[in-house]
Scaffold this motif. Sequence first.
Motif, PDB file in Angstrom:
ATOM      1  N   GLN A  74       3.502  25.928 -10.187  1.00 45.89           N
ATOM      2  CA  GLN A  74       2.664  27.090 -10.805  1.00 45.89           C
ATOM      3  C   GLN A  74       1.987  27.806  -9.754  1.00 45.89           C
ATOM      4  OE1 GLN A  74       0.089  25.253 -13.244  1.00 45.89           O
ATOM      5  NE2 GLN A  74      -1.038  27.056 -13.935  1.00 45.89           N
ATOM      6  N   TYR A  75       1.772  29.140 -10.000  1.00 44.73           N
ATOM      7  CA  TYR A  75       1.201  30.210  -9.263  1.00 44.73           C
ATOM      8  C   TYR A  75       2.225  30.728  -8.092  1.00 44.73           C
ATOM      9  CZ  TYR A  75      -2.973  27.475 -10.509  1.00 44.73           C
ATOM     10  OH  TYR A  75      -3.728  26.916 -11.233  1.00 44.73           O
ATOM     11  N   GLY A  76       3.602  30.622  -8.752  1.00 47.51           N
ATOM     12  CA  GLY A  76       4.631  31.268  -7.776  1.00 47.51           C
ATOM     13  C   GLY A  76       5.309  30.767  -6.701  1.00 47.51           C
ATOM     14  N   VAL A 108       0.748  -1.202   0.070  1.00 46.05           N
ATOM     15  CA  VAL A 108       0.164   0.011   0.049  1.00 46.05           C
ATOM     16  C   VAL A 108       0.847   1.137   0.031  1.00 46.05           C
ATOM     17  CG1 VAL A 108      -0.209   0.250   2.590  1.00 46.05           C
ATOM     18  CG2 VAL A 108      -2.010   1.043   1.109  1.00 46.05           C
ATOM     19  N   SER A 109       0.444   2.172  -0.844  1.00 43.54           N
ATOM     20  CA  SER A 109       1.268   3.569  -0.664  1.00 43.54           C
ATOM     21  C   SER A 109       0.263   4.523  -0.979  1.00 43.54           C
ATOM     22  CB  SER A 109       2.151   3.468  -1.718  1.00 43.54           C
ATOM     23  OG  SER A 109       1.857   3.505  -2.885  1.00 43.54           O
ATOM     24  N   ALA A 110       0.257   5.863  -0.574  1.00 42.46           N
ATOM     25  CA  ALA A 110      -0.392   6.717  -0.515  1.00 42.46           C
ATOM     26  C   ALA A 110       0.384   8.445  -0.843  1.00 42.46           C
ATOM     27  CB  ALA A 110      -1.212   7.222   0.564  1.00 42.46           C
ATOM     28  N   SER A 111       0.030   9.247  -1.464  1.00 47.46           N
ATOM     29  CA  SER A 111       0.533  10.459  -1.778  1.00 47.46           C
ATOM     30  C   SER A 111      -0.615  11.527  -1.843  1.00 47.46           C
ATOM     31  CB  SER A 111       1.256  10.396  -3.099  1.00 47.46           C
ATOM     32  OG  SER A 111       1.718  11.792  -3.355  1.00 47.46           O
ATOM     33  N   LEU A 112      -0.647  12.449  -1.037  1.00 46.77           N
ATOM     34  CA  LEU A 112      -1.497  13.826  -1.020  1.00 46.77           C
ATOM     35  C   LEU A 112      -0.727  15.069  -1.346  1.00 46.77           C
ATOM     36  CD1 LEU A 112      -4.154  14.434  -0.078  1.00 46.77           C
ATOM     37  CD2 LEU A 112      -3.278  15.133   2.251  1.00 46.77           C
ATOM     38  N   PHE A 113      -1.318  15.736  -2.307  1.00 49.54           N
ATOM     39  CA  PHE A 113      -0.817  17.076  -2.715  1.00 49.54           C
ATOM     40  C   PHE A 113      -1.829  17.869  -2.914  1.00 49.54           C
ATOM     41  CE2 PHE A 113       0.801  19.944  -5.787  1.00 49.54           C
ATOM     42  CZ  PHE A 113       2.121  19.859  -5.772  1.00 49.54           C
ATOM     43  N   GLY A 114      -1.683  19.310  -2.264  1.00 46.22           N
ATOM     44  CA  GLY A 114      -2.598  20.302  -2.226  1.00 46.22           C
ATOM     45  C   GLY A 114      -2.283  21.722  -1.993  1.00 46.22           C
ATOM     46  N   GLY A 115      -2.961  22.539  -2.179  1.00 48.89           N
ATOM     47  CA  GLY A 115      -2.518  23.854  -1.969  1.00 48.89           C
ATOM     48  C   GLY A 115      -3.537  25.000  -2.784  1.00 48.89           C
ATOM     49  N   SER A 116      -3.096  26.247  -2.705  1.00 49.10           N
ATOM     50  CA  SER A 116      -3.986  27.436  -3.131  1.00 49.10           C
ATOM     51  C   SER A 116      -2.942  28.397  -3.341  1.00 49.10           C
ATOM     52  CB  SER A 116      -5.299  27.680  -2.230  1.00 49.10           C
ATOM     53  OG  SER A 116      -5.843  28.705  -2.638  1.00 49.10           O
ATOM     54  N   THR A 147     -10.151  17.747 -14.420  1.00 48.19           N
ATOM     55  CA  THR A 147      -9.134  18.154 -13.682  1.00 48.19           C
ATOM     56  C   THR A 147      -7.781  18.187 -14.410  1.00 48.19           C
ATOM     57  OG1 THR A 147      -8.783  16.060 -12.856  1.00 48.19           O
ATOM     58  CG2 THR A 147     -10.436  17.286 -11.558  1.00 48.19           C
ATOM     59  N   SER A 148      -6.890  18.994 -13.718  1.00 49.61           N
ATOM     60  CA  SER A 148      -5.698  19.250 -14.318  1.00 49.61           C
ATOM     61  C   SER A 148      -4.328  19.038 -13.450  1.00 49.61           C
ATOM     62  CB  SER A 148      -5.503  20.337 -15.017  1.00 49.61           C
ATOM     63  OG  SER A 148      -5.759  21.568 -14.613  1.00 49.61           O
ATOM     64  N   VAL A 149      -3.316  18.803 -13.814  1.00 50.60           N
ATOM     65  CA  VAL A 149      -1.919  18.987 -12.949  1.00 50.60           C
ATOM     66  C   VAL A 149      -1.618  20.575 -12.759  1.00 50.60           C
ATOM     67  CG1 VAL A 149      -1.192  16.888 -13.748  1.00 50.60           C
ATOM     68  CG2 VAL A 149      -0.115  19.021 -14.619  1.00 50.60           C
ATOM     69  N   ILE A 150      -0.937  20.939 -11.833  1.00 55.99           N
ATOM     70  CA  ILE A 150      -0.298  22.123 -11.900  1.00 55.99           C
ATOM     71  C   ILE A 150       1.102  22.013 -12.584  1.00 55.99           C
ATOM     72  CG2 ILE A 150      -1.524  23.106 -10.024  1.00 55.99           C
ATOM     73  CD1 ILE A 150       0.882  22.963  -8.199  1.00 55.99           C
ATOM     74  N   ASN A 151       1.481  22.943 -13.131  1.00 56.63           N
ATOM     75  CA  ASN A 151       2.860  22.843 -14.027  1.00 56.63           C
ATOM     76  C   ASN A 151       3.864  23.062 -12.841  1.00 56.63           C
ATOM     77  OD1 ASN A 151       1.633  22.725 -16.491  1.00 56.63           O
ATOM     78  ND2 ASN A 151       1.326  24.921 -16.412  1.00 56.63           N
ATOM     79  N   THR A 152       4.836  22.107 -12.983  1.00 55.16           N
ATOM     80  CA  THR A 152       6.032  21.967 -11.970  1.00 55.16           C
ATOM     81  C   THR A 152       7.190  21.739 -12.689  1.00 55.16           C
ATOM     82  OG1 THR A 152       4.443  21.272 -10.305  1.00 55.16           O
ATOM     83  CG2 THR A 152       6.673  21.023  -9.807  1.00 55.16           C
ATOM     84  N   VAL A 153       8.434  22.276 -12.221  1.00 58.05           N
ATOM     85  CA  VAL A 153       9.593  21.947 -12.545  1.00 58.05           C
ATOM     86  C   VAL A 153      10.380  21.559 -11.339  1.00 58.05           C
ATOM     87  CG1 VAL A 153      11.967  22.956 -13.666  1.00 58.05           C
ATOM     88  CG2 VAL A 153       9.529  23.401 -14.624  1.00 58.05           C
TER      89      VAL A 153
END
Length: 423
Positions: free
Chosen positions: A377-379, A40-48, A350-356
């Motif tokens: 993305q979003y600075g 089992v594995s889990a990943s959570l990603f969030g923000g604003s 739904t979409s990903v936020i752009n990340t480098v």
Amino acid sequence: MAFAQSYVGHAIDNYSGIQGVMYNPSSIVGSNLRADINLVSASLFGGSDYLGININDLLNSNGSFDFDEDAEKFPSDANNFFLNADIALPSFMFNLNKKSSIGVVARVRANFNINNISGELFEAIEDEFDTDDDFSFDSKHLNGTVHAWAEVGLAYGRILIEKPNHILKGGVTLKYLLGAGSAFMSSPGLAGNYDASTETLVTQGRLNYGTSQDFESDDIDFSNLTAGYGLDIGFTYQWYKDRENDELPTYKDPYKFKVGVSVTDIGAINYDNTTVNNYDLNATVNTSDPEEDIEDFLENNYNGVETDKEAKIKLPTALHLLVDYRLAKKWFVSAQANLSMVKKGSELSTSVINTVTLAPRLETKWFSFYAPLSFRQYGDMSFGGGMRLGPLTVGSGSVFTNLLSDSSKTTDVYLGLNIPLYR
């Protein structure tokens, strides 16, 4: 608090197993594992980009942290909110022979996006208009989607070209999707103002609001599922500096340089019994006795036309690019780009936020450590760490900036337990 990337830093590890296959299916073949079993594995990603939080204040508050009073606000007419939950259920992969591998990947996922919403309007709705401040708003191309689904994928990878100094791998994951449902909204333009002294909200515009059959975002039920199909596809090129012949197994003669490209989450789920309400928002609303539910608020205050139709909810299709360079036997540095292939503002998706991300890592058979630095993305800039210790993987792509920053806009964490069978 959209999907940027699950398992930040870990997914590119040459011992990442199932998590690597979810990022690029071609990593299933020619890896340093003869098999991998994910328990089992889990990943959570969030923000604003609306809300910034001091994580230390939150951790030290003993439950008394007040988001209204203690969080820093960055209101605009085009704020964005995003959240992704990704749980990998029991899954496995193994090598069929020297040049091909196969696996089965099972996941449960939920994505949430709101794009281009007025931050002040969002807060007022959340607080049931319990505010003493007047405000105005003018949001263009407002849209939002919450979508939950499960998926079972059959992954296959093969070494396509093998030369002494060059190897090209390809992989594909065919996915059977089981949609639990979706709720969505969109408005080409939503403007208005709020008068705190009279507790009135004046709005102009139109709003589409819809839900698939019996879907409730705060109580997602996986008992009534809708079928769909999806696809991940990827390729990896590896360059070997001193490899003299193609008979030597790749895992015994490590590459010097690697380039990967993949496209994940191609596909959609069709929901037949979807109720869509088109609301005329040209009205003045008394907010002194607000509704607890946004659906009741819309229904009781605005004229709407209800229709039943089919809704096609698109997956958060994304392009992933990777360049990985071996500095020494156990030391690597990588550069990644995770880019949305869904146009921002696209309805029913739904979409990903752009990340480098730039990430040095120490990698051995039983232990790896990652230190990813991400420009999101979003600075927002995030710096984190993670490690793999045999069967245990734990990390966060933002843990250090979350602890050091006075105003963190994104956060993520992941945890995994697997049974790796090394070469």
